[in-house]
Scaffold this motif. Structure first.
Motif, mmCIF file in Angstrom:
data_model
loop_
_atom_site.group_PDB
_atom_site.id
_atom_site.type_symbol
_atom_site.label_atom_id
_atom_site.label_comp_id
_atom_site.label_asym_id
_atom_site.label_seq_id
_atom_site.Cartn_x
_atom_site.Cartn_y
_atom_site.Cartn_z
ATOM 1 N N ARG A 62 0.859 -1.146 0.076
ATOM 2 C CA ARG A 62 -0.125 0.204 0.051
ATOM 3 C C ARG A 62 0.945 1.234 0.127
ATOM 4 O O ARG A 62 0.494 2.154 0.450
ATOM 5 C CB ARG A 62 -1.031 -0.126 1.372
ATOM 6 C CG ARG A 62 -1.735 -1.266 1.308
ATOM 7 C CD ARG A 62 -2.494 -1.622 0.223
ATOM 8 N NE ARG A 62 -3.145 -3.039 0.270
ATOM 9 C CZ ARG A 62 -4.377 -3.152 0.589
ATOM 10 N NH1 ARG A 62 -5.074 -2.128 1.206
ATOM 11 N NH2 ARG A 62 -4.631 -4.345 0.761
ATOM 12 N N GLU A 101 -9.102 0.873 4.961
ATOM 13 C CA GLU A 101 -8.295 0.639 3.606
ATOM 14 C C GLU A 101 -7.683 -0.882 3.595
ATOM 15 O O GLU A 101 -7.776 -1.520 2.555
ATOM 16 C CB GLU A 101 -7.096 1.555 3.560
ATOM 17 C CG GLU A 101 -6.116 1.233 2.446
ATOM 18 C CD GLU A 101 -4.645 2.046 2.284
ATOM 19 O OE1 GLU A 101 -3.912 1.586 1.598
ATOM 20 O OE2 GLU A 101 -4.948 2.741 3.050
ATOM 21 N N ILE A 153 -1.700 10.510 11.980
ATOM 22 C CA ILE A 153 -2.516 9.403 10.973
ATOM 23 C C ILE A 153 -3.809 9.246 11.111
ATOM 24 O O ILE A 153 -4.483 9.485 12.321
ATOM 25 C CB ILE A 153 -1.615 8.150 10.984
ATOM 26 C CG1 ILE A 153 -1.776 7.390 12.379
ATOM 27 C CG2 ILE A 153 -0.259 8.268 10.259
ATOM 28 C CD1 ILE A 153 -1.124 6.109 12.262
ATOM 29 N N GLU A 178 -9.240 5.541 8.763
ATOM 30 C CA GLU A 178 -9.070 5.590 7.130
ATOM 31 C C GLU A 178 -8.341 4.252 6.848
ATOM 32 O O GLU A 178 -8.303 3.542 5.951
ATOM 33 C CB GLU A 178 -8.555 6.692 6.575
ATOM 34 C CG GLU A 178 -8.399 6.704 5.205
ATOM 35 C CD GLU A 178 -7.451 8.157 4.832
ATOM 36 O OE1 GLU A 178 -6.436 7.988 4.246
ATOM 37 O OE2 GLU A 178 -8.384 9.142 4.721
ATOM 38 N N ILE A 179 -7.186 4.164 7.690
ATOM 39 C CA ILE A 179 -6.315 3.203 7.408
ATOM 40 C C ILE A 179 -6.929 1.726 7.768
ATOM 41 O O ILE A 179 -7.039 0.683 6.964
ATOM 42 C CB ILE A 179 -4.943 3.056 8.497
ATOM 43 C CG1 ILE A 179 -4.220 4.432 8.008
ATOM 44 C CG2 ILE A 179 -4.257 1.774 8.598
ATOM 45 C CD1 ILE A 179 -3.199 4.710 9.095
ATOM 46 N N ASN A 180 -7.626 1.576 8.574
ATOM 47 C CA ASN A 180 -8.528 0.089 9.126
ATOM 48 C C ASN A 180 -9.184 -0.075 7.708
ATOM 49 O O ASN A 180 -9.467 -1.268 7.476
ATOM 50 C CB ASN A 180 -9.069 0.251 10.407
ATOM 51 C CG ASN A 180 -8.056 0.127 11.348
ATOM 52 O OD1 ASN A 180 -7.709 -1.097 11.760
ATOM 53 N ND2 ASN A 180 -7.560 1.130 12.253
ATOM 54 N N ARG A 195 2.223 5.993 9.305
ATOM 55 C CA ARG A 195 1.374 5.317 8.693
ATOM 56 C C ARG A 195 1.628 3.936 8.248
ATOM 57 O O ARG A 195 1.180 2.751 8.562
ATOM 58 C CB ARG A 195 0.749 6.056 7.218
ATOM 59 C CG ARG A 195 -0.144 4.770 6.280
ATOM 60 C CD ARG A 195 -0.760 5.947 5.194
ATOM 61 N NE ARG A 195 -1.251 5.047 4.449
ATOM 62 C CZ ARG A 195 -0.950 4.130 3.470
ATOM 63 N NH1 ARG A 195 0.290 4.195 3.191
ATOM 64 N NH2 ARG A 195 -1.696 3.439 2.810
ATOM 65 N N ILE A 251 0.334 0.367 10.099
ATOM 66 C CA ILE A 251 -0.083 -0.922 9.283
ATOM 67 C C ILE A 251 0.550 -2.043 9.661
ATOM 68 O O ILE A 251 0.131 -3.302 9.752
ATOM 69 C CB ILE A 251 0.069 -0.599 7.779
ATOM 70 C CG1 ILE A 251 -1.004 0.502 7.293
ATOM 71 C CG2 ILE A 251 0.047 -1.712 7.010
ATOM 72 C CD1 ILE A 251 -0.866 1.075 5.944
#
Length: 313
Positions: free
Chosen positions: A58, A186, A178, A182-184, A144, A148
């Protein structure tokens, strides 16, 4: 040892950051987390990220560099100390070689420094701690990547490798601004196709006498959905997790390139690392793997796991 690694980073103008093949989120997260931080802090240095890639990437494309560059560089290998987890070209060409890992394997690669933190949840946690100790700023892009990596190896903090230290370090990473939601989304929101694949995968799971869950993924299943070996092996193993009756689960997947059998082993509480090591693999006490040469060997490994499950009833 931490200071020795930093001294080497300061010394070299050319740095190559590598990690194991068939990368998972922690391999990518630690690699890019370190890469972004060093690029920001040492803008004059030539810093490269190398290795194979897959849909879990990513971040950015990997670099292709000449062997001559690597031979003059400091090479940092992350998230493994085992030669079987690497392309030989990665650990054969370097000026200095540093290994940074959290797995319970003894290094079988010639190296200058091997830094192993066996109590760390992930290699990304180790990299975050090193950057904090070195007072090298963790940029938002670095944070970020590290986040992850940590959620990947801790199962969003649900696995028992998650410690108080993991949360403390993660809090500092999240503090870099961060967007966790949004990260989760994605990483974990799925497509209808993937839901269908997982449903079929689980519908064909089998169980030993002592409730070891297992799945044998052959060429037909992989090609039916145009999948990669890595996705089926590592990406689907934990579809068998979370059943109260099942203490151990294992996923066998044929490698389309080599025809080897890739084995991923997981457990809720019972240590299973000894079984992976018996077959030439390694990893963690409750999450490990190995590479097998035949389905007959897979059956023997399954018998070993069943014996462990029976003895722990």
């Amino acid at each position: 040892m931490k200071q020795e690694i930093l001294d080497l980073i300061k010394q070299y103008d050319s740095i190559v950051i590598a990690r194991h093949k068939n990368p998972d989120f922690d391999a990518y997260g630690s690699q890019f987390g370190l890469y972004y931080a060093l690029k920001n802090h040492f803008p004059a240095k030539r810093i490269y990220k190398i290795g194979d890639t897959n849909p879990l990437n990513r971040f950015e494309e990997m670099d292709n560099i000449d062997q001559s560059i690597q031979e003059k560089s400091l090479v940092l290998i992350l998230d493994t100390v085992a030669s079987q987890m690497l392309d030989k070209n990665i650990y054969s060409h370097y000026d200095k070689l540093v290994l940074i890992d959290h797995h319970r394997n003894d290094p079988d690669i010639n190296h200058d420094i091997a830094y192993q933190a066996l109590d760390a949840s992930s290699c990304s946690e180790i990299i975050a701690e090193l950057l904090l100790d070195w007072k090298i700023p963790i940029t938002k892009k670095s944070a970020r990547a590290l986040y992850i990596g940590i959620i990947g190896d801790t199962g969003r903090f649900m696995y028992n490798n998650t410690t108080a230290k993991t949360f403390k370090i993660t809090a500092k990473i999240v503090g870099k601004g961060i967007d966790v939601g949004e990260i989760n989304n994605e990483i974990y929101i799925d497509t209808q196709k993937n839901k269908t694949i997982k449903s079929e995968f689980f519908s064909l799971v089998k169980y030993t006498k002592n409730n070891v869950a297992y799945r044998k993924n052959d060429i037909d299943f992989i090609k039916k959905y145009n999948l990669t070996t890595s996705y089926v092996s590592r990406g689907l193993v934990n579809q068998m997790a979370g059943m109260i009756e099942v203490p151990i689960w294992t996923n066998f997947t044929i490698d389309l390139d080599t025809e080897d059998i890739i084995c991923e082993i997981r457990s809720r509480e019972i240590p299973v690392l000894s079984v992976a090591k018996k077959y030439g693999g390694g990893g963690h006490l409750n999450a490990c793997g190995c590479t097998l040469k035949s389905w007959d060997e897979a059956d023997k490994l399954l018998e070993d796991l069943d014996k462990i499950a029976r003895s722990n009833k």
